[in-house]
Write a protein that holds these residues in place. Sequence first.
Motif, PDB file in Angstrom:
ATOM      1  N   ARG A 105       0.853  -1.184   0.000  1.00  0.00           N
ATOM      2  CA  ARG A 105       0.000   0.000   0.000  1.00  0.00           C
ATOM      3  C   ARG A 105       0.890   1.236   0.000  1.00  0.00           C
ATOM      4  NH1 ARG A 105       0.299  -1.807   5.333  1.00  0.00           N
ATOM      5  NH2 ARG A 105       0.909  -0.209   6.834  1.00  0.00           N
ATOM      6  N   VAL A 106       0.306   2.369  -0.339  1.00  0.00           N
ATOM      7  CA  VAL A 106       1.024   3.645  -0.264  1.00  0.00           C
ATOM      8  C   VAL A 106       1.145   4.022   1.206  1.00  0.00           C
ATOM      9  CG1 VAL A 106       0.957   6.089  -0.879  1.00  0.00           C
ATOM     10  CG2 VAL A 106       0.195   4.372  -2.524  1.00  0.00           C
ATOM     11  N   SER A 107       2.332   4.438   1.614  1.00  0.00           N
ATOM     12  CA  SER A 107       2.557   4.775   3.015  1.00  0.00           C
ATOM     13  C   SER A 107       3.644   5.838   3.142  1.00  0.00           C
ATOM     14  CB  SER A 107       2.978   3.526   3.793  1.00  0.00           C
ATOM     15  OG  SER A 107       4.184   3.018   3.261  1.00  0.00           O
ATOM     16  N   GLU A 108       3.543   6.627   4.199  1.00  0.00           N
ATOM     17  CA  GLU A 108       4.574   7.637   4.464  1.00  0.00           C
ATOM     18  C   GLU A 108       5.810   7.004   5.076  1.00  0.00           C
ATOM     19  OE1 GLU A 108       3.482  11.198   6.536  1.00  0.00           O
ATOM     20  OE2 GLU A 108       1.480  11.189   5.645  1.00  0.00           O
ATOM     21  N   HIS A 109       5.620   5.897   5.781  1.00  0.00           N
ATOM     22  CA  HIS A 109       6.714   5.256   6.503  1.00  0.00           C
ATOM     23  C   HIS A 109       6.819   3.788   6.094  1.00  0.00           C
ATOM     24  CE1 HIS A 109       6.751   8.807   9.028  1.00  0.00           C
ATOM     25  NE2 HIS A 109       5.443   8.669   9.192  1.00  0.00           N
ATOM     26  N   PHE A 110       7.929   3.183   6.452  1.00  0.00           N
ATOM     27  CA  PHE A 110       8.091   1.753   6.223  1.00  0.00           C
ATOM     28  C   PHE A 110       7.121   0.979   7.111  1.00  0.00           C
ATOM     29  CE2 PHE A 110      12.035   3.165   4.400  1.00  0.00           C
ATOM     30  CZ  PHE A 110      12.314   2.218   3.413  1.00  0.00           C
ATOM     31  N   TYR A 111       6.689  -0.181   6.639  1.00  0.00           N
ATOM     32  CA  TYR A 111       5.805  -1.052   7.410  1.00  0.00           C
ATOM     33  C   TYR A 111       6.240  -2.496   7.229  1.00  0.00           C
ATOM     34  CZ  TYR A 111       3.524  -1.487   2.834  1.00  0.00           C
ATOM     35  OH  TYR A 111       3.262  -1.688   1.503  1.00  0.00           O
ATOM     36  N   GLY A 112       5.653  -3.393   8.010  1.00  0.00           N
ATOM     37  CA  GLY A 112       5.987  -4.813   7.963  1.00  0.00           C
ATOM     38  C   GLY A 112       6.615  -5.262   9.264  1.00  0.00           C
ATOM     39  N   PHE A 137      11.327  -2.559   6.082  1.00  0.00           N
ATOM     40  CA  PHE A 137      10.786  -3.730   5.400  1.00  0.00           C
ATOM     41  C   PHE A 137      10.160  -3.375   4.054  1.00  0.00           C
ATOM     42  CE2 PHE A 137      10.443  -4.811   9.992  1.00  0.00           C
ATOM     43  CZ  PHE A 137      11.435  -5.774   9.999  1.00  0.00           C
ATOM     44  N   VAL A 138       9.081  -2.593   4.069  1.00  0.00           N
ATOM     45  CA  VAL A 138       8.349  -2.260   2.846  1.00  0.00           C
ATOM     46  C   VAL A 138       7.912  -0.806   2.905  1.00  0.00           C
ATOM     47  CG1 VAL A 138       6.351  -2.835   1.388  1.00  0.00           C
ATOM     48  CG2 VAL A 138       7.424  -4.614   2.774  1.00  0.00           C
ATOM     49  N   LYS A 139       8.010  -0.114   1.765  1.00  0.00           N
ATOM     50  CA  LYS A 139       7.488   1.252   1.657  1.00  0.00           C
ATOM     51  C   LYS A 139       6.875   1.419   0.278  1.00  0.00           C
ATOM     52  CE  LYS A 139       8.477   6.085   2.544  1.00  0.00           C
ATOM     53  NZ  LYS A 139       7.512   6.540   1.572  1.00  0.00           N
ATOM     54  N   GLY A 140       5.622   1.811   0.262  1.00  0.00           N
ATOM     55  CA  GLY A 140       4.923   2.025  -1.001  1.00  0.00           C
ATOM     56  C   GLY A 140       4.742   3.503  -1.275  1.00  0.00           C
ATOM     57  N   ASN A 141       5.108   3.922  -2.469  1.00  0.00           N
ATOM     58  CA  ASN A 141       4.871   5.284  -2.950  1.00  0.00           C
ATOM     59  C   ASN A 141       3.987   5.168  -4.185  1.00  0.00           C
ATOM     60  OD1 ASN A 141       6.812   6.538  -1.122  1.00  0.00           O
ATOM     61  ND2 ASN A 141       8.365   5.535  -2.377  1.00  0.00           N
ATOM     62  N   THR A 142       3.428   6.282  -4.640  1.00  0.00           N
ATOM     63  CA  THR A 142       2.617   6.232  -5.861  1.00  0.00           C
ATOM     64  C   THR A 142       3.479   5.927  -7.078  1.00  0.00           C
ATOM     65  OG1 THR A 142       2.810   8.633  -6.080  1.00  0.00           O
ATOM     66  CG2 THR A 142       0.816   7.785  -5.011  1.00  0.00           C
ATOM     67  N   ASP A 143       4.772   6.223  -6.997  1.00  0.00           N
ATOM     68  CA  ASP A 143       5.651   6.015  -8.153  1.00  0.00           C
ATOM     69  C   ASP A 143       6.630   4.853  -7.987  1.00  0.00           C
ATOM     70  OD1 ASP A 143       7.156   7.266  -6.215  1.00  0.00           O
ATOM     71  OD2 ASP A 143       8.128   8.660  -7.586  1.00  0.00           O
ATOM     72  N   SER A 144       6.600   4.155  -6.843  1.00  0.00           N
ATOM     73  CA  SER A 144       7.516   3.023  -6.665  1.00  0.00           C
ATOM     74  C   SER A 144       7.115   2.178  -5.451  1.00  0.00           C
ATOM     75  CB  SER A 144       8.960   3.502  -6.490  1.00  0.00           C
ATOM     76  OG  SER A 144       9.110   4.201  -5.273  1.00  0.00           O
ATOM     77  N   LEU A 145       7.660   0.957  -5.432  1.00  0.00           N
ATOM     78  CA  LEU A 145       7.522   0.053  -4.294  1.00  0.00           C
ATOM     79  C   LEU A 145       8.926  -0.388  -3.934  1.00  0.00           C
ATOM     80  CD1 LEU A 145       5.720  -1.715  -2.399  1.00  0.00           C
ATOM     81  CD2 LEU A 145       5.797  -3.464  -4.190  1.00  0.00           C
ATOM     82  N   GLN A 146       9.287  -0.254  -2.661  1.00  0.00           N
ATOM     83  CA  GLN A 146      10.632  -0.646  -2.258  1.00  0.00           C
ATOM     84  C   GLN A 146      10.593  -1.559  -1.043  1.00  0.00           C
ATOM     85  OE1 GLN A 146      11.776   3.539  -1.786  1.00  0.00           O
ATOM     86  NE2 GLN A 146      12.312   3.073   0.331  1.00  0.00           N
ATOM     87  N   MET A 147      11.589  -2.464  -1.013  1.00  0.00           N
ATOM     88  CA  MET A 147      11.720  -3.397   0.099  1.00  0.00           C
ATOM     89  C   MET A 147      13.171  -3.420   0.541  1.00  0.00           C
ATOM     90  SD  MET A 147       9.119  -6.426  -0.923  1.00  0.00           S
ATOM     91  CE  MET A 147       8.981  -6.877   0.780  1.00  0.00           C
ATOM     92  N   GLY A 148      13.357  -3.291   1.845  1.00  0.00           N
ATOM     93  CA  GLY A 148      14.708  -3.279   2.391  1.00  0.00           C
ATOM     94  C   GLY A 148      15.332  -1.906   2.266  1.00  0.00           C
ATOM     95  N   GLY A 149      16.315  -1.648   3.104  1.00  0.00           N
ATOM     96  CA  GLY A 149      16.983  -0.355   3.071  1.00  0.00           C
ATOM     97  C   GLY A 149      18.202  -0.352   3.954  1.00  0.00           C
ATOM     98  N   ALA A 159       6.681   2.613 -11.158  1.00  0.00           N
ATOM     99  CA  ALA A 159       5.222   2.762 -11.180  1.00  0.00           C
ATOM    100  C   ALA A 159       4.563   1.954 -12.291  1.00  0.00           C
ATOM    101  CB  ALA A 159       4.842   4.235 -11.318  1.00  0.00           C
ATOM    102  N   GLU A 160       5.284   1.682 -13.376  1.00  0.00           N
ATOM    103  CA  GLU A 160       4.732   0.920 -14.495  1.00  0.00           C
ATOM    104  C   GLU A 160       4.982  -0.581 -14.342  1.00  0.00           C
ATOM    105  OE1 GLU A 160       6.791   3.748 -15.215  1.00  0.00           O
ATOM    106  OE2 GLU A 160       4.918   4.886 -15.146  1.00  0.00           O
ATOM    107  N   LEU A 161       5.672  -0.965 -13.267  1.00  0.00           N
ATOM    108  CA  LEU A 161       6.043  -2.358 -13.033  1.00  0.00           C
ATOM    109  C   LEU A 161       6.742  -2.941 -14.259  1.00  0.00           C
ATOM    110  CD1 LEU A 161       2.874  -3.613 -11.124  1.00  0.00           C
ATOM    111  CD2 LEU A 161       5.057  -2.822 -10.188  1.00  0.00           C
ATOM    112  N   TYR A 162       7.615  -2.119 -14.821  1.00  0.00           N
ATOM    113  CA  TYR A 162       8.398  -2.541 -15.973  1.00  0.00           C
ATOM    114  C   TYR A 162       9.888  -2.628 -15.644  1.00  0.00           C
ATOM    115  CZ  TYR A 162      10.358  -2.803 -20.640  1.00  0.00           C
ATOM    116  OH  TYR A 162      11.066  -3.209 -21.741  1.00  0.00           O
ATOM    117  N   ARG A 163      10.345  -1.733 -14.783  1.00  0.00           N
ATOM    118  CA  ARG A 163      11.763  -1.715 -14.411  1.00  0.00           C
ATOM    119  C   ARG A 163      11.914  -1.903 -12.913  1.00  0.00           C
ATOM    120  NH1 ARG A 163      14.399  -1.174 -18.747  1.00  0.00           N
ATOM    121  NH2 ARG A 163      13.853   0.251 -20.392  1.00  0.00           N
ATOM    122  N   GLY A 164      13.059  -2.471 -12.532  1.00  0.00           N
ATOM    123  CA  GLY A 164      13.353  -2.667 -11.127  1.00  0.00           C
ATOM    124  C   GLY A 164      14.843  -2.626 -10.881  1.00  0.00           C
ATOM    125  N   THR A 165      15.188  -2.540  -9.611  1.00  0.00           N
ATOM    126  CA  THR A 165      16.585  -2.542  -9.178  1.00  0.00           C
ATOM    127  C   THR A 165      16.685  -3.441  -7.952  1.00  0.00           C
ATOM    128  OG1 THR A 165      16.926  -0.277  -9.945  1.00  0.00           O
ATOM    129  CG2 THR A 165      18.478  -1.092  -8.326  1.00  0.00           C
TER     130      THR A 165
END
Length: 194
Positions: A105-112, A137-149, A159-165
């Motif tokens: 989900r979209v969130s201001e802070h990391f969750y999980g 653990f997980v942070k959702g933005n409108t333009d990306s989804l990230q895990m770990g940090g 955001a297009e679920l086409y590219r990742g790192t």
Amino acid sequence: IITIDEAKRRQSFGSCDRDAAVDALPLLVDSSDLLQDTNIEKLACRLPARVQGYPWRLAYSTEKHGTSLKTLYRNLADVDSPVLLVIKDMDDQQIFGAFSTDPFRVSEHFYGTGETFLYSFCPEIKVYRWTGENSYFVKGNTDSLQMGGGGQLGLWLDAELYRGTTTKCSTFNNQPLSSQQDFSIRSLEVWSFE
């Protein structure tokens, strides 16, 4: 909030040995375009005990729902269970992803929680569990989804679920999940546990 020792204790319940086989595959309510029975078997026994035995339901698929992070978030809005992210990359057609204790989900802070993990089949499964170093653990933005940090991101999707790192991160002390640090997504699925 639980201690690292408690999180590790909980992870050990119901988990299989690295080489042990599972007697039966979990019930998949929908079919997967990405996971073979051997992948499902190896992932199922590494899931936390609280989701083992529950049917897997396909909540989102790029093949069925298009390539949009916003649609992924919308499809998970009513999900109240952990989720399993499965990615197949374009280059080597490698399978990798993450288990999240909370739906994306979209969130201001990391969750999980400390049950969250990253994994990769290269070709055997490798699971990267929480190190206890941080709680990114997980942070959702409108333009990306990230895990770990903690300096670098374990897994980042656009955001297009086409590219990742994917890079090594201190949250999971993982190796890059794909053979290429920057990868193109061939297909993606998100499974929930009913």
